[in-house]
Scaffold this motif. Sequence first.
Motif, PDB file in Angstrom:
ATOM      1  N   HIS A  30      -8.978  -0.493   4.553  1.00 48.79           N
ATOM      2  CA  HIS A  30      -7.854  -0.458   3.616  1.00 48.79           C
ATOM      3  C   HIS A  30      -7.026   0.800   3.872  1.00 48.79           C
ATOM      4  O   HIS A  30      -7.525   1.793   4.381  1.00 48.79           O
ATOM      5  N   LYS A  31      -5.759   0.751   3.534  1.00 45.54           N
ATOM      6  CA  LYS A  31      -4.904   1.933   3.586  1.00 45.54           C
ATOM      7  C   LYS A  31      -4.592   2.305   2.143  1.00 45.54           C
ATOM      8  O   LYS A  31      -3.677   1.767   1.531  1.00 45.54           O
ATOM      9  N   TRP A  32      -5.401   3.213   1.589  1.00 45.07           N
ATOM     10  CA  TRP A  32      -5.315   3.541   0.168  1.00 45.07           C
ATOM     11  C   TRP A  32      -4.146   4.471  -0.095  1.00 45.07           C
ATOM     12  O   TRP A  32      -3.975   5.484   0.550  1.00 45.07           O
ATOM     13  N   ILE A  33      -3.331   4.103  -1.072  1.00 47.49           N
ATOM     14  CA  ILE A  33      -2.194   4.906  -1.507  1.00 47.49           C
ATOM     15  C   ILE A  33      -2.386   5.170  -2.992  1.00 47.49           C
ATOM     16  O   ILE A  33      -2.741   4.263  -3.748  1.00 47.49           O
ATOM     17  N   GLU A  34      -2.149   6.428  -3.410  1.00 50.48           N
ATOM     18  CA  GLU A  34      -2.343   6.766  -4.818  1.00 50.48           C
ATOM     19  C   GLU A  34      -1.393   5.947  -5.680  1.00 50.48           C
ATOM     20  O   GLU A  34      -0.188   5.880  -5.431  1.00 50.48           O
ATOM     21  N   TYR A  35      -1.957   5.306  -6.685  1.00 56.90           N
ATOM     22  CA  TYR A  35      -1.216   4.388  -7.533  1.00 56.90           C
ATOM     23  C   TYR A  35      -0.834   5.106  -8.829  1.00 56.90           C
ATOM     24  O   TYR A  35       0.299   5.476  -9.011  1.00 56.90           O
ATOM     25  N   HIS A  36      -1.762   5.311  -9.744  1.00 57.27           N
ATOM     26  CA  HIS A  36      -1.549   6.110 -10.941  1.00 57.27           C
ATOM     27  C   HIS A  36      -2.887   6.350 -11.630  1.00 57.27           C
ATOM     28  O   HIS A  36      -3.819   5.551 -11.513  1.00 57.27           O
ATOM     29  N   TYR A  40      -6.177   3.821  -6.832  1.00 57.70           N
ATOM     30  CA  TYR A  40      -5.595   3.728  -5.494  1.00 57.70           C
ATOM     31  C   TYR A  40      -5.376   2.266  -5.173  1.00 57.70           C
ATOM     32  O   TYR A  40      -6.150   1.410  -5.571  1.00 57.70           O
ATOM     33  N   LYS A  41      -4.298   1.967  -4.461  1.00 61.73           N
ATOM     34  CA  LYS A  41      -3.945   0.595  -4.116  1.00 61.73           C
ATOM     35  C   LYS A  41      -3.834   0.497  -2.606  1.00 61.73           C
ATOM     36  O   LYS A  41      -3.312   1.390  -1.958  1.00 61.73           O
ATOM     37  N   CYS A  42      -4.338  -0.602  -2.050  1.00 66.14           N
ATOM     38  CA  CYS A  42      -4.251  -0.826  -0.617  1.00 66.14           C
ATOM     39  C   CYS A  42      -2.836  -1.284  -0.274  1.00 66.14           C
ATOM     40  O   CYS A  42      -2.299  -2.182  -0.924  1.00 66.14           O
ATOM     41  N   GLU A  43      -2.258  -0.662   0.747  1.00 70.48           N
ATOM     42  CA  GLU A  43      -0.898  -1.018   1.158  1.00 70.48           C
ATOM     43  C   GLU A  43      -0.834  -2.436   1.714  1.00 70.48           C
ATOM     44  O   GLU A  43       0.166  -3.116   1.602  1.00 70.48           O
ATOM     45  N   PHE A  44      -1.915  -2.902   2.321  1.00 66.29           N
ATOM     46  CA  PHE A  44      -1.921  -4.207   2.973  1.00 66.29           C
ATOM     47  C   PHE A  44      -2.209  -5.356   2.012  1.00 66.29           C
ATOM     48  O   PHE A  44      -1.524  -6.360   2.018  1.00 66.29           O
ATOM     49  N   LYS A  62      -8.552  -8.113   4.883  1.00 63.56           N
ATOM     50  CA  LYS A  62      -8.197  -9.153   5.867  1.00 63.56           C
ATOM     51  C   LYS A  62      -6.737  -9.076   6.301  1.00 63.56           C
ATOM     52  O   LYS A  62      -6.354  -9.668   7.284  1.00 63.56           O
ATOM     53  N   LYS A  63      -5.907  -8.331   5.564  1.00 66.33           N
ATOM     54  CA  LYS A  63      -4.482  -8.248   5.891  1.00 66.33           C
ATOM     55  C   LYS A  63      -4.139  -7.014   6.708  1.00 66.33           C
ATOM     56  O   LYS A  63      -2.967  -6.771   6.977  1.00 66.33           O
ATOM     57  N   ASN A  64      -5.135  -6.244   7.116  1.00 68.89           N
ATOM     58  CA  ASN A  64      -4.898  -5.068   7.945  1.00 68.89           C
ATOM     59  C   ASN A  64      -4.545  -5.528   9.352  1.00 68.89           C
ATOM     60  O   ASN A  64      -5.368  -6.132  10.035  1.00 68.89           O
TER      61      ASN A  64
END
Length: 77
Positions: A30-36, A40-44, A62-64
């Motif tokens: 996963h590509k984790w991005i800080e959400y709030h 963290y939310k995966c960009e993919f 699976k979407k990476n």
Amino acid sequence: MNVPIKEDEIILTPEQQERMYWTQLKYDSHKWIEYHNGYYKCEFCDSTHTSVRTFDTVNICKKNPNLFPTDNQMPNP
């Protein structure tokens, strides 16, 4: 006189090593991005994660495109 302190050595069984490998692979897929607020939310794939939640419930992303390239990203033979 200084007496060296023996540090405890952690020895993992092969099963534990393999479980740690797959857990790390799931996390790294996963590509984790800080959400709030610690989420963290995966960009993919838009799945969310907190530091409290274990990765036993998270699947490989699976979407990476680096792990699962789409047909238009496949190199020509």
